[in-house]
Design a protein around this motif. Structure first.
Motif, short mmCIF file in Angstrom:
data_model
loop_
_atom_site.label_atom_id
_atom_site.label_comp_id
_atom_site.label_asym_id
_atom_site.label_seq_id
_atom_site.Cartn_x
_atom_site.Cartn_y
_atom_site.Cartn_z
N ALA A 136 53.07 37.83 7.74
CA ALA A 136 52.40 37.98 6.43
C ALA A 136 52.95 37.10 5.51
O ALA A 136 52.36 36.87 4.46
N TRP A 137 54.36 37.21 5.23
CA TRP A 137 55.03 36.45 4.05
C TRP A 137 54.43 34.93 4.14
O TRP A 137 54.42 34.54 3.09
N GLU A 138 54.45 34.37 5.24
CA GLU A 138 53.91 33.05 5.30
C GLU A 138 52.69 32.98 4.67
O GLU A 138 52.65 31.86 3.86
N ARG A 139 51.63 33.77 4.81
CA ARG A 139 50.51 33.57 4.18
C ARG A 139 50.82 33.95 2.80
O ARG A 139 49.97 33.32 1.70
N ILE A 140 51.07 34.93 2.52
CA ILE A 140 51.52 35.35 0.98
C ILE A 140 52.11 34.33 0.00
O ILE A 140 51.57 34.13 -1.01
N SER A 141 53.29 33.87 0.51
CA SER A 141 53.92 32.97 -0.23
C SER A 141 53.38 31.53 -0.35
O SER A 141 53.81 30.98 -1.44
N ARG A 142 52.16 31.08 0.11
CA ARG A 142 51.58 29.92 0.05
C ARG A 142 50.14 30.25 -0.71
O ARG A 142 49.70 29.14 -1.01
#
Length: 269
Positions: A136-142
């Motif tokens: 989830a962080w990978e999607r959110i942070s980009r």
């Protein structure tokens, strides 16, 4: 629409009541009749939830995928079963109880590859022990998309709905329109851990509670919240009412077709 804790409660209930023995499966409405005929009299092996999706497993025969959507409901009663009333998509009869499913968005029989594909389309579910919050962080942070919209995107995070979205943002002082890529990683990890705690509580008690003891009705001398969702919350469906922490009127607007609530003072832009 039911949030993830509701589906996990159903999965636990159905696993306890129906798994490990043959069940009767029918479709009084007729829209699931062919699939029900294949499953009738077979062993219900297990049940699980992934996000807002309920899965009834029948071994090599496949898996019944149920998505309740906005209007779907299960009723659960002890035997004997009564005559069907209304549009019953699927009836499940076990050793001690029976359940009727009405109004789901999805009720379909999937094979193992289709179940895997369904799970692959979903983000991590805070209620699952196999969840990987880094995905989830990978999607959110980009993303330039607002964190409020991202939290409702089931491909980013599975099982979080409008209530948990609004409440976790409030509890961590995050302005809903902040772009995902502006969110601090440490803050995201705190939000994830909070969602795990809040949603597990929801599974245990069957309602959404997000308010700290010092802000509960008894502590503040106010009337308990009256809402069909139950539980005590900070901002959800409290538009125009005073924030329980600072007294500022709770703000409201529509975002991606859903109602968004936040406190402008506790969640400054």
């Amino acid at each position: 629409m039911p949030e993830g804790h509701t589906l996990h409660r159903l999965a636990r209930l159905h696993k306890r009541r129906y798994s490990g023995a043959p069940v009767e499966v029918s479709s009084p409405q007729g829209r699931f009749a062919d699939e029900a005929a294949r499953l009738d009299g077979q062993v219900f092996t297990s049940a699980e939830a992934y996000g807002k999706h309920l899965l009834h497993h029948y071994g090599p025969l496949g898996t019944v995928h149920v998505h309740l959507g906005l209007y779907g409901t299960f009723n659960e009663l002890p035997l004997p079963a009564a005559e069907p009333v209304g549009q019953v998509r699927m009836r499940l009869v076990g050793r001690t109880h029976w359940a009727d499913l009405r109004g789901p968005t999805r009720c379909e029989l999937l094979d193992a590859a289709q179940v895997d594909a369904l799970k692959a389309r979903l983000g991590p579910d805070p209620l699952r022990r196999d969840a990987k919050p880094d995905l989830a962080w990978e999607r959110i942070s980009r993303s330039r998309t607002s964190v409020a919209a991202l939290l409702m995107d089931q491909a980013v995070l599975a099982g979080v709905g409008n209530v948990y979205r609004a409440e976790v943002l409030f509890r961590h002082g995050v302005a809903p329109m902040v772009p995902g890529r502006s969110l601090d990683r440490g803050l995201w990890e705190e939000m994830w851990a909070d969602l795990v705690t809040l949603m597990r509580h929801g599974v245990r008690v069957g309602r959404i509670d997000t308010v700290a003891p010092e802000h509960m009705p008894a502590a503040q001398g106010r009337a308990p919240r009256e809402d069909r969702h139950g539980g005590e919350v900070y901002v959800y469906r409290r538009a125009g009412m005073p924030c329980l922490v600072c007294g500022t009127p709770v703000a409201h607007q529509e975002l991606v077709g859903r109602n968004l609530y936040w406190c402008p003072s506790c969640q400054p832009a």
